[in-house]
Each structure stands twice: as C-alpha cells, then as structure tokens.
Design a protein around this motif. Structure first.
Motif, mmCIF file in Angstrom:
data_model
loop_
_atom_site.group_PDB
_atom_site.id
_atom_site.type_symbol
_atom_site.label_atom_id
_atom_site.label_comp_id
_atom_site.label_asym_id
_atom_site.label_seq_id
_atom_site.Cartn_x
_atom_site.Cartn_y
_atom_site.Cartn_z
ATOM 1 N N GLN A 587 0.831 -1.198 0.000
ATOM 2 C CA GLN A 587 0.000 0.000 0.000
ATOM 3 C C GLN A 587 0.874 1.261 0.000
ATOM 4 O OE1 GLN A 587 -2.760 0.320 3.254
ATOM 5 N NE2 GLN A 587 -3.450 2.365 2.659
ATOM 6 N N GLU A 588 1.929 1.275 0.848
ATOM 7 C CA GLU A 588 2.820 2.426 0.880
ATOM 8 C C GLU A 588 3.487 2.632 -0.471
ATOM 9 O OE1 GLU A 588 5.637 1.997 3.963
ATOM 10 O OE2 GLU A 588 4.179 2.105 5.599
ATOM 11 N N TRP A 589 3.939 1.530 -1.067
ATOM 12 C CA TRP A 589 4.584 1.625 -2.381
ATOM 13 C C TRP A 589 3.599 2.140 -3.420
ATOM 14 C CZ3 TRP A 589 8.817 2.034 -5.080
ATOM 15 C CH2 TRP A 589 8.822 1.718 -6.434
ATOM 16 N N SER A 590 2.386 1.632 -3.389
ATOM 17 C CA SER A 590 1.376 2.061 -4.365
ATOM 18 C C SER A 590 1.049 3.548 -4.198
ATOM 19 C CB SER A 590 0.100 1.226 -4.208
ATOM 20 O OG SER A 590 0.366 -0.140 -4.444
ATOM 21 N N GLU A 591 0.930 3.986 -2.942
ATOM 22 C CA GLU A 591 0.664 5.404 -2.699
ATOM 23 C C GLU A 591 1.798 6.268 -3.238
ATOM 24 O OE1 GLU A 591 0.202 5.726 1.462
ATOM 25 O OE2 GLU A 591 -1.805 4.823 1.525
ATOM 26 N N TYR A 592 3.011 5.787 -3.045
ATOM 27 C CA TYR A 592 4.167 6.549 -3.497
ATOM 28 C C TYR A 592 4.208 6.616 -5.013
ATOM 29 C CZ TYR A 592 8.940 7.374 -4.976
ATOM 30 O OH TYR A 592 10.057 7.838 -5.635
ATOM 31 N N VAL A 593 4.025 5.487 -5.661
ATOM 32 C CA VAL A 593 4.097 5.447 -7.120
ATOM 33 C C VAL A 593 3.018 6.318 -7.742
ATOM 34 C CG1 VAL A 593 3.868 3.947 -9.137
ATOM 35 C CG2 VAL A 593 5.176 3.186 -7.156
ATOM 36 N N ALA A 594 1.872 6.391 -7.060
ATOM 37 C CA ALA A 594 0.754 7.172 -7.597
ATOM 38 C C ALA A 594 0.884 8.665 -7.312
ATOM 39 C CB ALA A 594 -0.563 6.658 -7.007
ATOM 40 N N GLU A 595 1.904 9.064 -6.555
ATOM 41 C CA GLU A 595 2.072 10.476 -6.191
ATOM 42 C C GLU A 595 2.190 11.334 -7.447
ATOM 43 O OE1 GLU A 595 2.615 13.984 -4.046
ATOM 44 O OE2 GLU A 595 1.922 12.008 -3.395
ATOM 45 N N ASP A 596 1.391 12.392 -7.489
ATOM 46 C CA ASP A 596 1.380 13.313 -8.626
ATOM 47 C C ASP A 596 2.430 14.392 -8.394
ATOM 48 O OD1 ASP A 596 0.884 14.909 -10.756
ATOM 49 O OD2 ASP A 596 -1.100 15.594 -10.091
ATOM 50 N N ARG A 597 3.425 14.438 -9.265
ATOM 51 C CA ARG A 597 4.479 15.434 -9.110
ATOM 52 C C ARG A 597 4.200 16.684 -9.919
ATOM 53 N NH1 ARG A 597 10.284 13.297 -10.202
ATOM 54 N NH2 ARG A 597 10.684 15.505 -9.838
ATOM 55 N N ALA A 598 2.952 16.862 -10.290
ATOM 56 C CA ALA A 598 2.608 18.061 -11.058
ATOM 57 C C ALA A 598 2.798 19.327 -10.253
ATOM 58 C CB ALA A 598 1.155 17.962 -11.542
ATOM 59 N N ASP A 599 2.880 19.192 -8.921
ATOM 60 C CA ASP A 599 3.064 20.371 -8.082
ATOM 61 C C ASP A 599 4.515 20.831 -8.051
ATOM 62 O OD1 ASP A 599 4.202 18.320 -6.674
ATOM 63 O OD2 ASP A 599 3.079 18.656 -4.818
ATOM 64 N N GLY A 600 5.384 20.130 -8.791
ATOM 65 C CA GLY A 600 6.768 20.558 -8.882
ATOM 66 C C GLY A 600 7.666 20.038 -7.788
ATOM 67 N N MET A 601 7.214 19.114 -6.970
ATOM 68 C CA MET A 601 8.037 18.592 -5.883
ATOM 69 C C MET A 601 9.186 17.765 -6.459
ATOM 70 S SD MET A 601 6.777 16.418 -2.529
ATOM 71 C CE MET A 601 5.505 17.608 -2.143
ATOM 72 N N ASP A 602 10.420 18.142 -6.153
ATOM 73 C CA ASP A 602 11.561 17.407 -6.689
ATOM 74 C C ASP A 602 11.752 16.106 -5.909
ATOM 75 O OD1 ASP A 602 13.343 17.874 -4.361
ATOM 76 O OD2 ASP A 602 13.299 19.951 -5.027
ATOM 77 N N PRO A 603 12.572 15.176 -6.431
ATOM 78 C CA PRO A 603 12.701 13.854 -5.786
ATOM 79 C C PRO A 603 13.161 13.904 -4.337
ATOM 80 C CG PRO A 603 13.528 13.753 -8.033
ATOM 81 C CD PRO A 603 13.231 15.195 -7.762
ATOM 82 N N LEU A 604 14.118 14.781 -4.000
ATOM 83 C CA LEU A 604 14.581 14.814 -2.613
ATOM 84 C C LEU A 604 13.479 15.324 -1.689
ATOM 85 C CD1 LEU A 604 16.963 14.266 -0.759
ATOM 86 C CD2 LEU A 604 17.632 16.663 -1.019
ATOM 87 N N THR A 605 12.751 16.349 -2.107
ATOM 88 C CA THR A 605 11.633 16.844 -1.313
ATOM 89 C C THR A 605 10.561 15.773 -1.176
ATOM 90 O OG1 THR A 605 12.066 19.083 -2.106
ATOM 91 C CG2 THR A 605 9.930 18.678 -1.083
ATOM 92 N N LEU A 606 10.319 15.034 -2.257
ATOM 93 C CA LEU A 606 9.348 13.939 -2.214
ATOM 94 C C LEU A 606 9.770 12.879 -1.195
ATOM 95 C CD1 LEU A 606 6.737 13.000 -3.716
ATOM 96 C CD2 LEU A 606 8.233 11.660 -5.206
ATOM 97 N N SER A 607 11.085 12.689 -1.045
ATOM 98 C CA SER A 607 11.569 11.630 -0.161
ATOM 99 C C SER A 607 11.309 11.924 1.313
ATOM 100 C CB SER A 607 13.077 11.426 -0.365
ATOM 101 O OG SER A 607 13.831 12.465 0.239
#
Length: 949
Positions: A587-607
C-alpha cells in the motif's frame, strides 16, 4: 541676495535668444545662481512648456530632463512666491522632473506658500506623484506644512502619503510610499503632528488593519505593544509604534479623552494600546501626585469594561491591573464581580457546545464546564498576580495553584494565536502547560469536536497544532503516561510525534520508554481509525497514515549517527530492529508510485513527504553507522532490496545521493562497490542515476574523493544532449552548472589540471552562460569565506585569466565572463589584479554592465590605487545603455563622485579632461548634484567611508 541684481527685461530676452538648444539651455540654467532672474524669466515664458513624457517603441516611457526646473528648485528658498506660481501653472504637466520639483520646492519654501500647491497635488492623485520623486522630499513637504502652521493642508498631504487603501480585487494594503520609506519616515510625520495627531495616525492603523484583514487584534509579529519582536520591521510595526508614542504624549494632558479615542476605534489592537499607555501613565506618576486619582479612575473604567475581558488583551489587562493596585488597591475590589461574570460567560459558551453531544450526560457536561471555567479563571487571576488581587481573589488563586499547578509566566505574550482563518484550539498552550501529563492526555482523550462548521470553532487539528508547539518546547509534558495509541486519536499522536522530533533536534531529552512504545504501537497499528472521525475536512485525521508518516520521520531522525551518541546504545539497537523489520507494505509503495508530481516537488523533497522513501531514509541512516554495528548486514540487505524496485519518481535515488558522503565515511569499500549501480558510469547514466548524481552534488560540498568517485557519471551526464534530471531543484543553478562548479574548485584547489577529463568536458560542452554561472558561483563562495589561502586564490585567478583569453579568441562566448563582478565583490583579490580584468571583461561582454553587481564601493576604493582604470571601468558600467538604470542606482551614492574626484586630482592632464567630460555627460543625463558631490570629495567633505555598499 544683496550681491545679486535684478536683470533688465531686455537682458532676459537676449539671454533666452542666445540659448535655443537643449545643451545651451542646460549650461545656462545649471550655472544660474541669481534668484532675481526667476520672476523676469517667468514673465518671458521660460517655464511654460516643460517637455512631455515620451512613449518609446517598446511601450516604456521616458521623461526628458528639463534644466529650467532645476533652477526653480535651486532658488525657491529665496523666491518662494514666484517658484510656487511657476509650479501652480504646470498643473497639467506629466513630466516626472516637474513633479519631483514640486515636492522639493514645497519642502523648502515657507508653509504658507507651500500650501498653495495643494490643488496641483490633488490633480495628480490619479496619475501619481512621479517616479523620480524622492520619498524623503515628499515627507519633508508634509512636515514643512504641519510645522509651519498649515496643519490642515499638511494633514491632507500626510494622508495622501500614509493612508493605506485596498485596491479592488486585492487583499493586501496599498501604500503610496514603499514599505521601507513608509516605515522610516512615519516617525518624522508623527513627531510633527504631535499629540493632536493621534486621530490621524490611529486612522491609518485602523485602515491598514482593515485592509490586511487583521481587525481581530491578534498579531503574530507583534505580541507585545511595548516593543517589536527581535528586529522585525514593517508598516504595521511603524503604525503601532507611532500610535503608541502619540497616545503616550497625549495621555499627559488628556488621559480620559485619549483612552476614549483609542477604544472608540473598535479595534482590539487599539484597545491593547490604550491599556499599555494607561499602564505607562500610572507607572510614571508619583504616588501622591494630584493627577493620580483621575488616572486611576480612567484605568479602572477601562479595565472593567466587558470588552477588556478578552483573551486577546489579557497580557495588557494583567499589567494594567498590577499598576492600578500599586496606586489604589481598593480600585480592584470590583474585580471579583468582573471575574465572576467572565466565568459565567465562559460556562455558557462551554455548556452550549457540550450540549450538542447527545451521548454526554448532564454530569459529564457540568464536569467539562467546571474544568474549562476553572482554567480560564486560573489564567486570568494569575495574570493579575497574587500581590495585586483583592484578598478573596488571592486566596482563590492560591487554591487553583495548589490544584492545577502554578502558571510560571502568565504575562508571557502568546506565541501562537488563533483567528478566523486556520484551525483553532479549544485550549491555549498556557492552559495545556498548566496541566500534569496525565491531565493533558485525559483532556485530549475526552475532548470532542462539537462544531457545526461555521466560524472559528475549535477542532482536533487546531488543538493538535498547539500540542505540537508545546511538546517541541517541553517534551516532558507527556512523560510517564503510557498506552497513548490506545487512548488518543491519530491527530494527537501525529502532533506528539512531530513535537518529539522537534525537541530531539533541539537537543532536549525525551522519555525513551514512552517514545519507543508509541513508535512501535503506531507503526504496527492498522491504517483504520479506532474512533469515529469528528469535524469536517482537515479537522481530524481520516486514518493512521499521517501518524505513521510522523513516526517513520521520528524514527529516521533518532537512528542517525551522532557524536557523542544521543540515544542510549540498547535503545538504539531496538529502534534499529524496529526499522529493519518494518515491512514496506504494498500500500505504501502504491501510494508513493501514484504520487502526482505536477506540483513541482523534486525527488529529494518527495523523499521526506512520502512514507516509502522516508523508510529508506531511516535505513540509509542505519547503514551510515558502518559495518561494526550489530544491525549492519541486515540494514544493508533491506536497503538494497528496496532500491531494487523500479522507482519512477526517483525519491530513492535522491536518498542515495544525499547519503553518499555518509556511506563513504562509514565504509568506503562497500560504497565503491555500488557506485556504478547507483550513479552510472562514463558509458551510460539512467534517469534515476542522474537524480542520484545531481542530488549528491547539490547536498555535498566539493571534496576530491567524491570528485574522483563521481567523475565517470559526471562525464556521462555532460555527454547528454538533454538537460540532466535534477534531484534537488535550485532556482539559481542547474546540475550541469554544479558539475562545472566542482571542476572549477578542483582546479582552484590544485587537485586536477586543465587536462582533467571532467574539466575538459565541461568547458567544451557547456554553453557560455553555464560556464559563467559556475565561475561566478565559486567567486560568490569566496565572498562568503572568512579567508582564502593564497594558493587557492591564485589558482582561481589563473582560471579567470584562462577564460578571458578564451573569450578574446572566441567573442561569441562572452557570456562566460558575465559574473566577474563576484570576483570584485568577494574582496579576496587586490584591485591591481581585478581592475584591468574587470575592464577587459566589460569590453568583451557589455552585458556584464547590466548585472546587479553592487561593486560601487569597491571601484571607489580602487580609484585610490589606479584612478585611470577606475574611471575607465566606471564609464563602461554606466555608459552601457542596458546598464544605466542599475549602475546609477548602485554607484551614485558617492561612488561615482569619488572616482571622478580621484581622476581630477591624479595630476594627469588627459585623465582630468576625460573625467570632466564624463561628469558633464552624467550631468546632462540628469545627475544634477554630481558636480557638487565631486567638489565635496575634493574638499574632503565626502570620503571613502561615505560610499555606500
């Protein structure tokens, strides 16, 4: 005046006939000092036709300089009536020089004459007072009118300058003066207005608060009326200070009227000011002074008004009550009824909210009412203090202190305030802090959100925010209690976990048994709620996921390696075990993969904002402890297993890049064995590997070992035809530029030569702007270094020399020199070195002159070393069409006059000619005071110390 004679009309007409060109008119009017020429020139029409504003081809506007108006300004003090007549006749002019002159004249002539300019100003209100107008002259004009007996007109001008407004469709106050000049100039106007100006300045404060939507009286930036918070500056602070200071002065003559004026504004902030100035007036009064009875009477009436029984002014209430008691203790006898009324009002409010919960019995409701009213009463009595309270109330405070605990600092201004926007708490931090840990947990456990969705009602989220702030400062507020997960909503668990994290980062001690138990219970709990959700969206967490995210964040923070260790060894082992065995659910992995990065969040911030990569961050922290800890092999295996997932968002790659340095320090051999997998090599670099590389270079400072380790992947990245994927986005740099910065540093440190593959690849593949940005950023770092070794400085100088030589052979690469100004700004190089190179860079890249370089003081100082080069550089900076605006702003504060003066005094005939020509050119462009300033430098009135940064 006695040395001047009035010219004959024929002389005036002949003079005008002889100056038909702009250049001749400029020479005549700028050299004319005789004020007796003003009226004859006016009569001959010399001031009737100022040049109109010119619209350029690109849509911008320009205001041609009008030398005639400068003469009017210069002699206005000796011929005020004529000067004002001239300006009154220019009401229809849109020339900014004319509008500037009006204020300069208005500030210099007698107030009776200046007042005649009001109709002109009124006609300009809609079109503005001119972009060239000096804000200081505008304020001096208003002060001149007020101080000179034209108060009504002066107040009109002051209102035009300082009255805030709200443009249609905006929620921000609109000000004619910019915030800096508003804040700096308001004290001058307030002083001129004097105590009678209180209604005017108070009106500005009310208008500003209304425009800013702050009519409720709270101010996070200004919790104390007495002083600003730290170095906070701004319009609101300036208005509060001015209103307060005028009220303090007015209190001396008219205390009752002053208080009435303030509270009549119907602004809680004004009521707070009224209480403050009333307290100050009493504090400054002698015990037996004849005015004390009147002051006490006014203070008592203010204190006992129902509107003063408001949490927003409780601090000022307590301070005023204490001062009243010092002069007349009996004046506080009615305080018993005042507090009783407050208790009744509070009870009614709590009872009405509680009655909405049909599951609560009457006994439960009354218990809640009693608890809430006692805490309200306790806080207000403590604010007045036992020594000031009447005997009965002092006994009541002692009783409450015994049962509820002493409130240590009841007059401390509130740190977090609730209002009509954002979640609100049913209980303040002060009220929470007065509880024991068990009482606090019991309160959180039993409180229910009974709101109907309208207005600033309390909610679980609002209370959770107060709780986080409290636990961050006082982590022991929850200590010794157990079973938190079984007792509390996930909203409060999340708040406590975030508070513990903040407290741990601040170096405070935690209750480790409670922390470990709560982390384990939260992370092993299902996502579903145990209690029904209350309130609307945002009022209560919908499930345990956010609490779990907070728990994983805290866990990752706790297991980081530190010296000395902060977590007890046995405890750290158990926390590591908890993190390692924690499964990364699908579930955690699925939530992460589905995260929409349209808001401009870079990978480190996403982490740091998603549960799956947060888990990885914790594992990486465990691996960073090295191979000797008991959990090393297990942590490495789990981390590598998670990294084997195909991560489309790249957060895991950013985590690896961020932790590279820690991995190398912990186990260089193990790290090197995985570098190719994580970062790629010279033949190929994947999307995820680009993220790892760019993140590593963003979070780590240059180091030779990391440079060597990452060299193959840097070469692969430089070979890409598309932009390198960025793991941590910076507005002022790109991954390619960061590679260049490392290459430049490697050269400067002497770790590599020009034949280094990365150096060669960067300077051959990056465009000129990127190369220039890399060079400029290293120079910027020099500026922020306390010192730079001579060898590093000299090698960096060699890099610049090599690039200047390159541009001389390749003029299309001139942008590579565009940030040379940082070399000057860093002040690590002697002027003898940088002056000729700055000149050459400006010759090769004129666009360099358009940068916001802020090197005026450096050039002025360098003029003492080489006046010729300093003058040449200044001419190049100022004369470039694209730079003139910036250069004049940044160098006119005495830098240009110093450079010209040094050239004139150098004893070089040609240099003197060139300097004079340059001074005349700038004068024609509108720098009207330049000649005077140059002479002031030559006379010693202006020195290098006067040159502004």
């Amino acid at each position: 005046m006695s040395s001047y004679t009035r010219p004959l009309d024929d002389q005036v007409r002949e003079a005008l006939r002889r100056i038909p060109t702009p250049q001749l008119r400029r020479a005549f009017f700028e050299g004319l000092k005789n004020p007796l020429w003003l009226e004859p020139l006016k009569n001959e029409g010399a001031f009737r036709k100022p040049p109109a504003r010119v619209v350029m081809g690109d849509g911008t506007t320009s205001d041609p300089y009008w030398p005639e108006i400068e003469y009017v300004v210069r002699v206005a003090g000796n011929a005020p009536a004529v000067a004002v007549d001239i300006l009154v006749a220019l009401k229809d002019s849109d020339n900014a020089w004319v509008r500037r002159a009006l204020f300069a004249v208005g500030a210099a002539v007698p107030a009776s004459e200046a007042a005649r300019l009001k109709p002109v100003l009124k006609s300009w209100v809609s079109s503005g007072f001119g972009w060239r107008t000096d804000p200081r002259e505008m304020v001096r004009f208003a002060v001149n009118l007020i101080a000179g007996g034209e108060r009504k007109t002066g107040e009109w001008v002051a209102n035009a300058l300082f009255q805030p407004s709200v443009p249609e469709g905006s929620t921000e106050p609109s000000l004619l003066l910019d915030e800096y000049w508003y804040e700096a100039s308001l004290p001058q106007v307030a002083q001129a207005l004097g105590p009678d100006g209180l209604p005017v300045v108070l009106g500005w404060l009310v208008a500003y608060e209304k425009a800013a939507g702050r009519m409720d009286g709270w101010s996070l930036s200004r919790p104390s009326i007495k002083e600003r918070r730290e170095m906070h500056r701004g319009v609101q602070d300036a208005l509060i200070d001015a209103t307060r200071d005028l009220a303090l002065e007015r209190m001396k003559a008219e205390p009752r009227g002053t208080v009435k004026r303030l509270i009549g504004a119907n602004l809680m902030l004004a009521r707070r000011i009224a209480m403050f100035v009333m307290t100050a007036a009493l504090a400054g009064a002698e015990a037996e002074a004849p005015d004390v009875p009147e002051l006490v009477s006014v203070a008592q009436a203010l204190l006992l008004e129902p509107h003063s029984r408001d949490e927003r002014c409780r601090v000022e209430f307590g301070e005023l009550a204490r001062e009243i008691s010092r002069h007349a203790p009996s004046a506080l006898d009615p305080l018993g009824d005042f507090v009783a009324d407050g208790v009744a009002v509070r009870a009614s409010q709590v009872r009405e909210r509680a009655s909405r919960d049909e599951e609560d019995s009457d006994v439960d409701i009354e218990a809640r009412v009693t608890e809430s009213t006692e805490r309200w009463e306790h806080l207000w009595l403590a604010s007045v203090g036992p020594s000031a309270l009447p005997v009965v109330l002092a006994r009541r405070l002692a009783e409450l202190d015994d049962r509820l605990g002493v409130i240590e600092d009841p007059l401390r201004p509130p740190l977090l305030i609730t209002g009509w926007t954002g979640p609100n708490s049913p209980m303040t931090q002060e009220e929470m802090a007065a509880m024991s840990p068990e009482e606090l947990i019991a309160h959180l456990e039993s409180w229910h959100d009974l709101g109907d969705g309208w207005g600033p009602e309390p909610s679980h989220e609002g209370q959770a925010r107060e709780l986080t702030a409290l636990v961050t400062a006082y982590p022991q507020m929850t200590a010794t209690t157990s079973g938190l997960v079984a007792r509390l909503r996930p909203t409060y668990l999340r708040a406590i976990l975030r508070g513990w994290e903040g407290a741990f980062k601040a170096g405070l001690e935690l209750d480790w048994d409670q922390v470990e138990e709560t982390l384990r219970d939260v992370l092993t709990h299902g996502d579903e709620l145990d209690l029904p959700r209350e309130g609307g969206d945002g009022d209560d967490d919908p499930d345990f996921r956010w609490a779990k995210e907070a728990a994983e964040d805290l866990l990752a923070e706790l297991v980081k390696k530190s010296a000395p260790p902060r977590v007890p060894t046995g405890r750290l082992q158990r926390l590591a075990d908890l993190l390692i065995v924690l499964p990364s659910s699908d579930q955690e992995w699925s939530e992460y993969v589905a995260e929409d990065r349209a808001d401009g969040m870079d990978p480190l911030t996403l982490s740091i904002n998603q549960r799956w990569p947060i888990h990885l961050r914790g594992l990486a922290a465990l691996v960073s402890h090295g191979p000797s800890v008991p959990w090393s092999d297990r942590a490495r295996a789990v981390l590598l297993g998670e990294l084997a997932r195909q991560d489309p968002q790249g957060a895991s790659c950013a985590v690896i890049g961020e932790h590279l340095g820690r991995f190398v320090n912990a186990d260089e051999t193990w790290t090197k064995s995985h570098v190719r997998t994580w970062f790629g090599d010279v033949e190929e670099i994947s999307h995820c590997q680009q993220i790892a590389l760019s993140t590593a270079m963003a979070v780590h400072r240059y180091h030779s070992s990391l440079y060597k380790l990452l060299a193959p992947s840097m070469l692969a990245a430089l070979a890409l035809s598309e932009p390198i994927v960025d793991g941590l986005q910076f507005d002022n740099s790109t991954p390619r530029e960061r590679i260049g910065e490392w290459a430049v540093r490697a050269l400067a440190f002497g770790h590599v030569g020009w034949d280094d593959p990365v150096v060669t690849a960067f300077f051959s593949s990056a465009d000129a702007v990127e190369r220039g940005a890399a060079l400029g950023h290293v120079a910027w770092e020099f500026m922020h270094a306390e010192s730079v070794e001579d060898g590093i400085r000299d090698r960096f100088a060699g890099v610049w020399d090599a690039r200047i030589t390159h541009v001389e052979s390749n003029p299309s690469d001139s942008a590579e020199l565009r940030e040379f100004f940082w070399v000057v700004r860093c002040r690590k190089f002697d002027p003898e070195w940088w002056l000729p190179r700055l000149k050459r860079s400006l010759e090769l890249d004129p666009e360099l002159a358009a940068q916001r370089y802020m090197i005026g003081k450096d050039i002025a100082s360098a003029a003492d070393v080489n006046a010729r080069l300093a003058l040449d550089v200044t001419r190049l900076l100022v004369k470039a069409p694209q730079s003139r605006g910036f250069a004049m702003i940044e160098m006119s504060r005495h830098a240009i006059p110093v450079v010209i003066a040094r050239a004139l005094a150098a004893g070089d005939a040609q240099l003197e000619v060139d300097a004079t020509e340059f001074m005349n050119e700038l004068g024609e462009a509108g720098n009207l005071e330049l000649a005077k300033q140059v002479q002031a430098v030559l006379d010693g009135a202006i020195t290098q110390q006067d040159v502004l940064e």
